[in-house]
Design an enzyme around this catalytic site. Structure first.
Site, PDB file in Angstrom:
ATOM      1  CE  LYS A 209      -2.582   0.805   3.640  1.00  0.00           C
ATOM      2  NZ  LYS A 209      -3.719   0.665   4.566  1.00  0.00           N
ATOM      3  CD  GLU A 215       9.708  -6.774   5.947  1.00  0.00           C
ATOM      4  OE1 GLU A 215       9.684  -6.993   7.171  1.00  0.00           O
ATOM      5  OE2 GLU A 215       9.218  -5.743   5.420  1.00  0.00           O
ATOM      6  N   GLY A 269      -4.251  -3.572   6.179  1.00  0.00           N
ATOM      7  CA  GLY A 269      -3.700  -4.750   5.525  1.00  0.00           C
ATOM      8  C   GLY A 269      -4.398  -6.044   5.885  1.00  0.00           C
ATOM      9  NE  ARG A 270      -5.333  -5.549  12.214  1.00  0.00           N
ATOM     10  CZ  ARG A 270      -4.722  -4.356  12.200  1.00  0.00           C
ATOM     11  NH1 ARG A 270      -3.718  -4.133  11.352  1.00  0.00           N
ATOM     12  NH2 ARG A 270      -5.101  -3.395  13.020  1.00  0.00           N
ATOM     13  CD  GLU A 356      -0.660  -6.228  12.119  1.00  0.00           C
ATOM     14  OE1 GLU A 356       0.550  -6.529  12.061  1.00  0.00           O
ATOM     15  OE2 GLU A 356      -1.366  -6.054  11.111  1.00  0.00           O
ATOM     16  CG  HIS A 387      -2.438 -37.834  15.453  1.00  0.00           C
ATOM     17  ND1 HIS A 387      -2.337 -39.116  15.942  1.00  0.00           N
ATOM     18  CD2 HIS A 387      -3.642 -37.756  14.836  1.00  0.00           C
ATOM     19  CE1 HIS A 387      -3.420 -39.800  15.616  1.00  0.00           C
ATOM     20  NE2 HIS A 387      -4.231 -38.995  14.943  1.00  0.00           N
ATOM     21  CE  LYS A 503       7.070  -2.776   9.097  1.00  0.00           C
ATOM     22  NZ  LYS A 503       5.950  -2.183   8.331  1.00  0.00           N
TER      23      LYS A 503
END
Length: 527
Positions: A209, A215, A269-270, A356, A387, A503
């Protein structure tokens, strides 16, 4: 008081919450009856339903939880949010991801008087048209070959939600293109993905955005370098890449890219999976009509969350009962357990969505809170988890509430009966039902090692089959649950300052601008 007569108070100031604190805990085993299992169900859209019969809440708890949602004005706050109120108080922004799938309370205008919903619909039209041209062979790779793979480069909300949805849709519909993702700045992530693709037939989606995500840009440069290293005649790396970004970012409208599609600061974002962030790759991979079906399911859940009465409103019920578990019973962790391999990455998306959003220690005005907020969230598909970590869930020292997700029918329909005439889907769902009862009722044994204490609460989200519509409803259920819980805790669920400090330190370290000796010492250990 704020506009529309909406007020904001901390949870521990609410009368209904104080009344909840006076109630004695109930025996889950006594609450779990045949009639309760049939009655304690609410709709969550697209045929998805929420059953809370194995939760430790009786009639008095439900009455007070309903009073609490009314006292804290949860529906009113959702209406204000959907109408364009500034609900992200930290960044002073609207919160408009719901507009990507429906207009719940009419048009929302920006500061210039422009219809924001129309902007989102225009972007959807643009990337739908783009996907159609790619599928028709009208848009090809720079060497003239048809695209067969689409690879998204992004991190956080630009990866987790879209990746979870892509994997969930693989078995629901026939794919038109193979979808892949690169997210981690670890070069091994990109190397592993790139090693299996055809450079001439791969369309890349760069998602950031801001247009400055470290990254993502690092991985972009790595991908471009890899493409150039192939020395394929006529290959133009930039012309095999599109961007999903804001209209004001450095990536917007770049003539070095094939195209750009836009989002804005009103979609976090999420919460962005139903925007161009998820829409571009899902429309390319499965077709725009499949993405439309996902949006339809999400819109159905949004409408229920906004309008249904408390006992019929699954996202609201789920949020209120979750708060009871967190703030009255003081359980700090919850597990999301989908009995569907297609949802293998859905818990990872929910980790970001929930932790978040609601991992906050101050209220929406920046004042410290005197109570717990968001829980730790983890999960894994059943029956694999049985398991793995179910041992601790059944017999560990901590009670961890569980949220099961299941479907009556398999997604792909490829199954077989064994000698007794029982197929794999039947065995999967028998395991799910058995786990709910085992957690709730437990089992006494003279051997303490074989004794199960029970009293371990769970809920069940169940649908007929994991279709695009049901997937959209499932996504919106949790988005709205998290939003409602944020309102209950009186926090801002729509910023994420917790990611910033690391960051900043990383940037200082890489630029050589830090004098923090401890930071440099740890850096030395990693060189």
């Amino acid at each position: 008081m704020e506009k529309n007569n909406i007020s904001y108070i901390d949870l521990d100031q609410a009368k209904a919450f104080k009344a909840l604190e006076t109630l004695s805990p109930l025996s889950l085993e006594k609450l779990l009856t045949t009639s309760a299992i049939a009655e304690k169900t609410a709709a969550s859209g697209a045929g998805l339903s929420y059953n809370y019969a194995a939760m430790p809440v009786g009639e008095k708890q439900l009455e007070l939880l309903e009073q609490l949602t009314e006292e804290m004005q949860l529906i009113g706050k959702f209406r204000l949010l959907a109408a364009g109120g500034v609900m992200n108080t930290g960044e002073k922004r609207k919160v408009l991801h719901h507009l990507c799938r429906s207009e719940l309370v009419g048009k929302v205008l920006d500061e210039k008087g422009q219809d924001i919903g129309a902007f989102y619909r225009e972007q959807q039209r643009r990337f739908s048209d783009f996907a159609g041209k790619v599928h028709a062979g009208e848009i090809t790779g720079s060497t003239g070959k048809a695209f067969t793979t689409v690879l998204q480069i992004g991190i956080g909300g630009s990866d987790l939600g879209p990746r979870a949805l892509y994997l969930a849709l693989e078995g629901a519909v026939e794919a038109k293109m193979k979808g892949l993702f690169i997210s981690n700045v670890d070069p091994d992530d990109a190397a592993a993905v790139l090693s299996g693709i055809d450079p001439e037939r791969t369309l890349f989606i760069l998602v950031s955005k801001s247009g400055t995500t470290q990254e993502t840009l690092t991985n972009r440069d790595l991908v471009l370098s890899w493409l150039e290293s192939k020395e394929i005649p006529g290959l133009k790396p930039g012309k095999q890449m599109v961007a999903v970004t804001s209209a004001t970012s450095p990536l917007a409208g770049s003539d070095t890219l094939l195209d750009s599609f836009y989002i804005d600061d009103f979609i976090g974002g999420r919460y962005s999976s139903t925007s161009a962030v998820g829409g571009v790759i899902l429309s390319l991979a499965f077709g725009p009509e499949v993405f439309d079906r996902l949006l339809k399911g999400a819109a159905e859940t949004d409408a229920i969350a906004l309008n249904a009465p408390f006992r019929e409103n699954a996202p609201l019920l789920d949020a209120a009962i979750g708060l009871y578990l967190r703030n009255i019973l003081h359980y700090p962790v919850t597990a999301v357990l989908p009995y569907s391999q297609a949802l293998s990455r859905f818990p990872a998306h929910l980790q970001q969505l929930d932790m978040e959003s609601n991992g906050k220690r101050v209220n929406r005005d920046g004042k410290p809170l005197g109570y717990s907020t968001g829980p730790v969230v983890f999960g894994e598909p059943g029956t694999n988890g049985q398991h793995s970590f179910y041992q601790l869930l059944h017999q560990g020292t901590d009670i961890i509430p569980l949220q099961f997700v299941g479907f009556k029918k398999s997604q792909r329909g490829e199954d077989r009966n064994d000698e007794a005439g029982i197929n794999s889907q039947r065995k999967l769902n028998a395991n799910l039902a058995a786990q709910i009862i085992a957690f709730a009722k437990g089992k006494e044994d003279v051997n303490p090692n074989k004794s199960f204490p029970g009293g371990r609460p769970s809920s069940l989200l169940v649908g007929d089959r994991l279709s695009p519509e049901v997937l959209g409803a499932l996504l919106a259920h949790f988005e709205n649950k998290v939003m409602f819980q944020g309102f209950l805790w009186n926090i801002n669920s729509f910023d994420q300052e917790g990611v910033q400090l690391g960051k900043i330190l990383t940037k200082k370290l890489l630029s050589g601008e830090t004098e923090d000796q401890e930071l440099m010492a740890f850096d030395t250990l990693l060189r």
